[in-house]
Design a protein around this motif. Structure first.
Motif, PDB file in Angstrom:
ATOM      1  N   MET A  92       0.837  -1.204   0.000  1.00  0.00           N
ATOM      2  CA  MET A  92       0.000   0.000   0.000  1.00  0.00           C
ATOM      3  C   MET A  92       0.872   1.254   0.000  1.00  0.00           C
ATOM      4  O   MET A  92       2.036   1.221   0.389  1.00  0.00           O
ATOM      5  CB  MET A  92      -0.920  -0.004   1.226  1.00  0.00           C
ATOM      6  N   ALA A  93       0.259   2.371  -0.413  1.00  0.00           N
ATOM      7  CA  ALA A  93       0.997   3.623  -0.527  1.00  0.00           C
ATOM      8  C   ALA A  93       1.182   4.275   0.842  1.00  0.00           C
ATOM      9  O   ALA A  93       0.426   4.038   1.784  1.00  0.00           O
ATOM     10  CB  ALA A  93       0.256   4.577  -1.463  1.00  0.00           C
ATOM     11  N   SER A  94       2.217   5.105   0.935  1.00  0.00           N
ATOM     12  CA  SER A  94       2.468   5.884   2.149  1.00  0.00           C
ATOM     13  C   SER A  94       3.221   7.151   1.751  1.00  0.00           C
ATOM     14  O   SER A  94       3.681   7.292   0.617  1.00  0.00           O
ATOM     15  CB  SER A  94       3.275   5.076   3.163  1.00  0.00           C
ATOM     16  N   TYR A  95       3.346   8.067   2.694  1.00  0.00           N
ATOM     17  CA  TYR A  95       4.086   9.294   2.404  1.00  0.00           C
ATOM     18  C   TYR A  95       5.552   9.007   2.094  1.00  0.00           C
ATOM     19  O   TYR A  95       6.221   9.799   1.425  1.00  0.00           O
ATOM     20  CB  TYR A  95       3.991  10.262   3.590  1.00  0.00           C
ATOM     21  N   SER A  96       6.066   7.873   2.583  1.00  0.00           N
ATOM     22  CA  SER A  96       7.457   7.533   2.313  1.00  0.00           C
ATOM     23  C   SER A  96       7.690   7.203   0.842  1.00  0.00           C
ATOM     24  O   SER A  96       8.847   7.089   0.415  1.00  0.00           O
ATOM     25  CB  SER A  96       7.892   6.350   3.192  1.00  0.00           C
ATOM     26  N   ASP A  97       6.628   7.067   0.046  1.00  0.00           N
ATOM     27  CA  ASP A  97       6.794   6.910  -1.392  1.00  0.00           C
ATOM     28  C   ASP A  97       7.227   8.227  -2.040  1.00  0.00           C
ATOM     29  O   ASP A  97       7.742   8.226  -3.164  1.00  0.00           O
ATOM     30  CB  ASP A  97       5.488   6.445  -2.038  1.00  0.00           C
ATOM     31  N   TYR A  98       7.007   9.324  -1.324  1.00  0.00           N
ATOM     32  CA  TYR A  98       7.298  10.648  -1.872  1.00  0.00           C
ATOM     33  C   TYR A  98       8.498  11.330  -1.200  1.00  0.00           C
ATOM     34  O   TYR A  98       9.158  12.158  -1.827  1.00  0.00           O
ATOM     35  CB  TYR A  98       6.073  11.558  -1.713  1.00  0.00           C
ATOM     36  N   ILE A  99       8.728  11.003   0.068  1.00  0.00           N
ATOM     37  CA  ILE A  99       9.841  11.641   0.791  1.00  0.00           C
ATOM     38  C   ILE A  99      10.674  10.587   1.507  1.00  0.00           C
ATOM     39  O   ILE A  99      10.196   9.486   1.793  1.00  0.00           O
ATOM     40  CB  ILE A  99       9.343  12.691   1.812  1.00  0.00           C
ATOM     41  N   GLN A 100      11.924  10.940   1.802  1.00  0.00           N
ATOM     42  CA  GLN A 100      12.810  10.022   2.516  1.00  0.00           C
ATOM     43  C   GLN A 100      13.626  10.807   3.544  1.00  0.00           C
ATOM     44  O   GLN A 100      13.938  11.983   3.351  1.00  0.00           O
ATOM     45  CB  GLN A 100      13.742   9.309   1.549  1.00  0.00           C
ATOM     46  N   MET A 101      13.936  10.145   4.660  1.00  0.00           N
ATOM     47  CA  MET A 101      14.699  10.787   5.718  1.00  0.00           C
ATOM     48  C   MET A 101      16.166  10.896   5.313  1.00  0.00           C
ATOM     49  O   MET A 101      16.705  10.032   4.637  1.00  0.00           O
ATOM     50  CB  MET A 101      14.576  10.012   7.029  1.00  0.00           C
ATOM     51  N   GLN A 102      16.809  11.970   5.751  1.00  0.00           N
ATOM     52  CA  GLN A 102      18.226  12.191   5.497  1.00  0.00           C
ATOM     53  C   GLN A 102      19.065  11.584   6.622  1.00  0.00           C
ATOM     54  O   GLN A 102      18.544  11.135   7.638  1.00  0.00           O
ATOM     55  CB  GLN A 102      18.515  13.697   5.394  1.00  0.00           C
ATOM     56  N   ASN A 103      20.379  11.587   6.434  1.00  0.00           N
ATOM     57  CA  ASN A 103      21.270  11.096   7.487  1.00  0.00           C
ATOM     58  C   ASN A 103      21.084  11.915   8.751  1.00  0.00           C
ATOM     59  O   ASN A 103      20.964  13.140   8.717  1.00  0.00           O
ATOM     60  CB  ASN A 103      22.730  11.176   7.032  1.00  0.00           C
ATOM     61  N   TYR A 104      21.093  11.240   9.874  1.00  0.00           N
ATOM     62  CA  TYR A 104      20.772  11.870  11.162  1.00  0.00           C
ATOM     63  C   TYR A 104      22.022  12.012  12.019  1.00  0.00           C
ATOM     64  O   TYR A 104      22.738  11.042  12.251  1.00  0.00           O
ATOM     65  CB  TYR A 104      19.732  11.010  11.893  1.00  0.00           C
ATOM     66  N   LEU A 105      22.308  13.240  12.472  1.00  0.00           N
ATOM     67  CA  LEU A 105      23.422  13.499  13.378  1.00  0.00           C
ATOM     68  C   LEU A 105      22.852  14.071  14.671  1.00  0.00           C
ATOM     69  O   LEU A 105      22.532  15.251  14.743  1.00  0.00           O
ATOM     70  CB  LEU A 105      24.395  14.501  12.756  1.00  0.00           C
ATOM     71  N   PRO A 106      22.685  13.238  15.734  1.00  0.00           N
ATOM     72  CA  PRO A 106      22.021  13.698  16.953  1.00  0.00           C
ATOM     73  C   PRO A 106      22.762  14.794  17.695  1.00  0.00           C
ATOM     74  O   PRO A 106      22.160  15.684  18.273  1.00  0.00           O
ATOM     75  CB  PRO A 106      21.923  12.427  17.808  1.00  0.00           C
ATOM     76  N   VAL A 107      24.087  14.736  17.721  1.00  0.00           N
ATOM     77  CA  VAL A 107      24.890  15.746  18.411  1.00  0.00           C
ATOM     78  C   VAL A 107      26.086  16.083  17.536  1.00  0.00           C
ATOM     79  O   VAL A 107      26.768  15.191  17.037  1.00  0.00           O
ATOM     80  CB  VAL A 107      25.396  15.242  19.782  1.00  0.00           C
ATOM     81  N   TYR A 108      26.343  17.355  17.335  1.00  0.00           N
ATOM     82  CA  TYR A 108      27.458  17.767  16.486  1.00  0.00           C
ATOM     83  C   TYR A 108      28.702  17.938  17.334  1.00  0.00           C
ATOM     84  O   TYR A 108      28.706  18.697  18.304  1.00  0.00           O
ATOM     85  CB  TYR A 108      27.123  19.081  15.763  1.00  0.00           C
TER      86      TYR A 108
END
Length: 461
Positions: free
Chosen positions: A1-17
């Motif tokens: 089934m379709a979801s919003y993730s078909d249109y967008i994707q998460m980027q690399n995550y850096l919790p603390v710089y």
């Protein structure tokens, strides 16, 4: 089934710089140059390039936890200290033409050498504090391929003393168990000092004082730094020296007036040579009481103190940077139009000052409901940091945005990420904050009753 993730994707995550651990990657270049950052950069450029001595001040960036001040400061460092060819592409992301041209012109003529320090770094007493600064500068020069700077540090002065007084040194070692445990011969002490070992220096100085009444000569660290800066220029390494000191809050909590005076003396050198401190901390005046509060106030006067905050637009930009639109951008735009077209009046209400940037920032966070996006920008009053907290929320695949976009049910029902998602994610943080006591207790007291009325009632409640 379709979801919003078909249109967008998460980027690399850096919790603390971590400003000290990013030399092997280009994560600094992912930073979005917001207006707040451009103000910081402009202040720094003014300090470094002004002929007016009153404007040549070291920089002190202060902000609450997670406002992005470390990342922003790292970008400043790269723009001032990297090869021009490595920063040229990033300059194009700075919208302010005047500032961009100023940096470009400055960097094509000049370049600074940077030293990066993080945390306490031996701030517990004056000698260790001074030695720590010398050690970090020497290590940075060595790492950059410049180990032979001729300015003699306290470590090298101690080595010279040992070489000239080997017998006295051996006598001191034999009569001092602490030093003997570290190094049993003058040659071994020299080896330790060549590695800028602070404990060896301190034990040697203590042993010599107790044994023969000799105190190792030491130079004012502000004078040593200014001489080192001059040597950096004379040897063609760079056109100045700038020391970036992150997590400086822990330093201010540990040090006393003597070290504050030392920092003031270093900061004052900015008016007479190209030596600058760049401190990064929380708002320390609010956390320190007693006599030191006056010391901090006096120290502030020696710096250009910059309050780094996250306004609404900056928060929306940072949130938007956590995901990207996939190849079908037209499909995403049409989906957003069909599902949010009725929110124009709500956007006008939320952005009461009519700031177009705020409206665009909220709209670009689709499939997040406008009210949810707006609330994210206000979370810092309750959970310490709007920036870092909402980034955690965006990337959380259990209760956050990352989970929402993969839910095919909400997609089929044309649902948006509404505020109850924020409530569920941040409830534990709310529970720890006394300011939230009234509404968290109200929620817990009535949750069971409202839950019986149905899921929609609980979401609204």
């Amino acid at each position: 089934m379709a979801s919003y993730s078909d249109y967008i994707q998460m980027q690399n995550y850096l919790p603390v710089y971590d400003i000290t651990a990013e030399s092997s990657n280009n994560l600094w270049g992912s930073f979005i140059p917001t207006q707040q950052f451009c103000d910081l950069l402009q202040h720094t450029m003014t300090a470094l390039s002004s002929a007016d001595k009153s404007k040549r001040k070291s920089i002190w960036v202060q902000g609450t936890f997670g406002t992005g001040k470390s990342h922003a400061s790292s970008v400043v460092r790269h723009l001032l200290c990297d090869d021009y060819s490595l920063i040229e592409s990033y300059l194009h992301t700075i919208v302010d033409d005047s500032l961009r041209n100023q940096i470009s012109n400055f960097r094509q003529k000049k370049r600074y050498f940077s030293v990066v320090i993080k945390g306490v770094e031996g701030a517990y007493d004056m000698p260790r504090f001074a030695l720590s600064l010398q050690r970090e500068v020497k290590n940075a020069l060595k790492k950059a391929g410049h180990p032979s700077i001729v300015v003699k540090s306290d470590f090298e002065s101690a080595i010279q003393y040992i070489e000239e007084h080997s017998t006295y040194t051996q006598d001191a070692i034999d009569k001092n168990e602490e030093l003997k445990d570290i190094a049993s011969t003058p040659e071994k002490v020299i080896s330790k000092l060549q590695s800028n070992d602070i404990e060896t220096y301190m034990e040697l100085e203590d042993a010599l004082r107790k044994t023969i009444g000799v105190t190792l000569t030491s130079k004012s660290v502000s004078e040593w730094l200014s001489e080192t800066e001059r040597a950096i220029e004379e040897e063609g390494i760079a056109d100045g020296l700038i020391i970036f000191w992150d997590e400086f809050t822990s330093v201010m909590e540990a040090i006393k007036s003597d070290r504050i005076n030392m920092l003031q003396n270093i900061a004052e050198k900015s008016q007479s040579c190209n030596l600058f401190l760049f401190l990064i901390s929380h708002r320390v005046e609010e956390q320190i009481n007693g006599n030191r509060k006056e010391d901090i106030k006096t120290m502030n006067d020696r710096f250009d103190t910059i309050r780094y905050i996250m306004d609404e637009v900056s928060t929306y930009l940072v949130m938007r940077h956590t995901f990207s639109v996939k190849d079908d951008s037209a499909g995403y735009s049409m989906l957003k139009y069909n599902r949010t077209g009725k929110f124009n009046d709500l956007l006008d209400y939320l952005c009461e000052n009519g700031v177009e940037e705020e409206k665009i920032g909220i709209s670009n966070l689709f499939p997040m409901h406008p009210y949810s996006a707006f609330l994210c920008s206000k979370l810092s009053d309750y959970v310490g940091s709007a920036n870092r907290s909402v980034i955690n929320f965006m990337n959380d695949d259990q209760k956050g945005f990352s989970k929402f976009i993969k839910d095919d049910t909400v997609f089929e029902e044309k649902g948006l990420l509404t505020p109850e998602w924020l409530w569920d994610f941040f409830f534990d943080s709310f529970s720890l904050n006394p300011l939230c006591g009234v509404f968290t207790s109200t929620y817990l007291n009535h949750k069971e009753k409202v839950e019986k009325m149905g899921d929609d009632y609980l979401r609204v409640f």
